[in-house]
Design a protein around this motif. Structure first.
Motif, PDB file in Angstrom:
ATOM      1  N   PHE A   1       7.452 -56.483  58.715  1.00 57.51           N
ATOM      2  CA  PHE A   1       7.664 -55.657  57.530  1.00 57.51           C
ATOM      3  C   PHE A   1       8.446 -54.410  57.947  1.00 57.51           C
ATOM      4  CE2 PHE A   1       3.688 -57.922  57.205  1.00 57.51           C
ATOM      5  CZ  PHE A   1       3.680 -58.423  55.912  1.00 57.51           C
ATOM      6  N   ARG A   2       9.153 -53.807  56.996  1.00 55.11           N
ATOM      7  CA  ARG A   2       9.933 -52.604  57.291  1.00 55.11           C
ATOM      8  C   ARG A   2       9.846 -51.630  56.123  1.00 55.11           C
ATOM      9  NH1 ARG A   2      12.843 -50.747  60.981  1.00 55.11           N
ATOM     10  NH2 ARG A   2      13.080 -52.608  62.209  1.00 55.11           N
ATOM     11  N   ASP A   3       9.842 -50.332  56.482  1.00 54.93           N
ATOM     12  CA  ASP A   3       9.935 -49.229  55.533  1.00 54.93           C
ATOM     13  C   ASP A   3      10.827 -48.182  56.179  1.00 54.93           C
ATOM     14  OD1 ASP A   3       9.528 -47.453  53.401  1.00 54.93           O
ATOM     15  OD2 ASP A   3       7.760 -46.584  54.339  1.00 54.93           O
ATOM     16  N   GLY A   4      12.087 -48.167  55.808  1.00 51.48           N
ATOM     17  CA  GLY A   4      13.056 -47.261  56.442  1.00 51.48           C
ATOM     18  C   GLY A   4      13.185 -47.593  57.916  1.00 51.48           C
ATOM     19  N   ASN A   5      12.921 -46.614  58.787  1.00 50.42           N
ATOM     20  CA  ASN A   5      13.006 -46.821  60.233  1.00 50.42           C
ATOM     21  C   ASN A   5      11.709 -47.346  60.835  1.00 50.42           C
ATOM     22  OD1 ASN A   5      15.684 -45.956  60.414  1.00 50.42           O
ATOM     23  ND2 ASN A   5      15.076 -43.819  60.588  1.00 50.42           N
ATOM     24  N   ASP A   6      10.646 -47.413  60.041  1.00 50.36           N
ATOM     25  CA  ASP A   6       9.353 -47.871  60.544  1.00 50.36           C
ATOM     26  C   ASP A   6       9.177 -49.365  60.336  1.00 50.36           C
ATOM     27  OD1 ASP A   6       8.248 -45.408  61.479  1.00 50.36           O
ATOM     28  OD2 ASP A   6       7.993 -44.809  59.384  1.00 50.36           O
ATOM     29  N   SER A   7       8.471 -49.985  61.261  1.00 48.06           N
ATOM     30  CA  SER A   7       8.228 -51.425  61.153  1.00 48.06           C
ATOM     31  C   SER A   7       6.776 -51.748  61.502  1.00 48.06           C
ATOM     32  CB  SER A   7       9.168 -52.201  62.072  1.00 48.06           C
ATOM     33  OG  SER A   7       8.932 -51.874  63.417  1.00 48.06           O
ATOM     34  N   ILE A   8       6.324 -52.869  60.946  1.00 46.15           N
ATOM     35  CA  ILE A   8       4.991 -53.390  61.204  1.00 46.15           C
ATOM     36  C   ILE A   8       5.133 -54.869  61.533  1.00 46.15           C
ATOM     37  CG2 ILE A   8       2.779 -54.020  60.161  1.00 46.15           C
ATOM     38  CD1 ILE A   8       2.952 -51.518  58.447  1.00 46.15           C
ATOM     39  N   GLU A   9       4.383 -55.307  62.549  1.00 50.92           N
ATOM     40  CA  GLU A   9       4.285 -56.727  62.865  1.00 50.92           C
ATOM     41  C   GLU A   9       2.827 -57.130  62.685  1.00 50.92           C
ATOM     42  OE1 GLU A   9       6.297 -58.689  66.358  1.00 50.92           O
ATOM     43  OE2 GLU A   9       4.180 -58.942  66.909  1.00 50.92           O
TER      44      GLU A   9
END
Length: 83
Positions: A46-54
């Protein structure tokens, strides 16, 4: 990197609940379709701007895990941080 153990067993129910939370409450968007390994392990990014989650289910280790570039307010069994 911030890490979270959501379950100490591979659980599709926990994975799906976490995916819904990430999208609906944290407002991250899936970057691609979830990838499933032959052993049943699943990874969704997942992504939100420059941040990501796996988000992953690891069948070999036996658990559901989240790795994030930012600290999350998420219920978990265990939390860790790497440099």
């Amino acid at each position: 990197m911030f890490g979270y153990t959501l379950a100490n067993a591979a659980s599709a129910q926990v994975f799906n609940k976490a995916a819904n939370y990430i999208v609906n409450q944290l407002h991250f968007k899936p970057t691609e379709k979830a990838l499933e390994d032959v052993d049943g392990s699943i990874i969704q990014c997942f992504r939100d701007g420059n941040d990501s989650i796996e988000l992953s289910i690891d069948e070999q280790i036996g658990g559901v895990f989240v790795c994030s570039t930012r600290k999350l307010n998420i219920q978990c069994v265990r939390e860790w941080e790497t440099n």
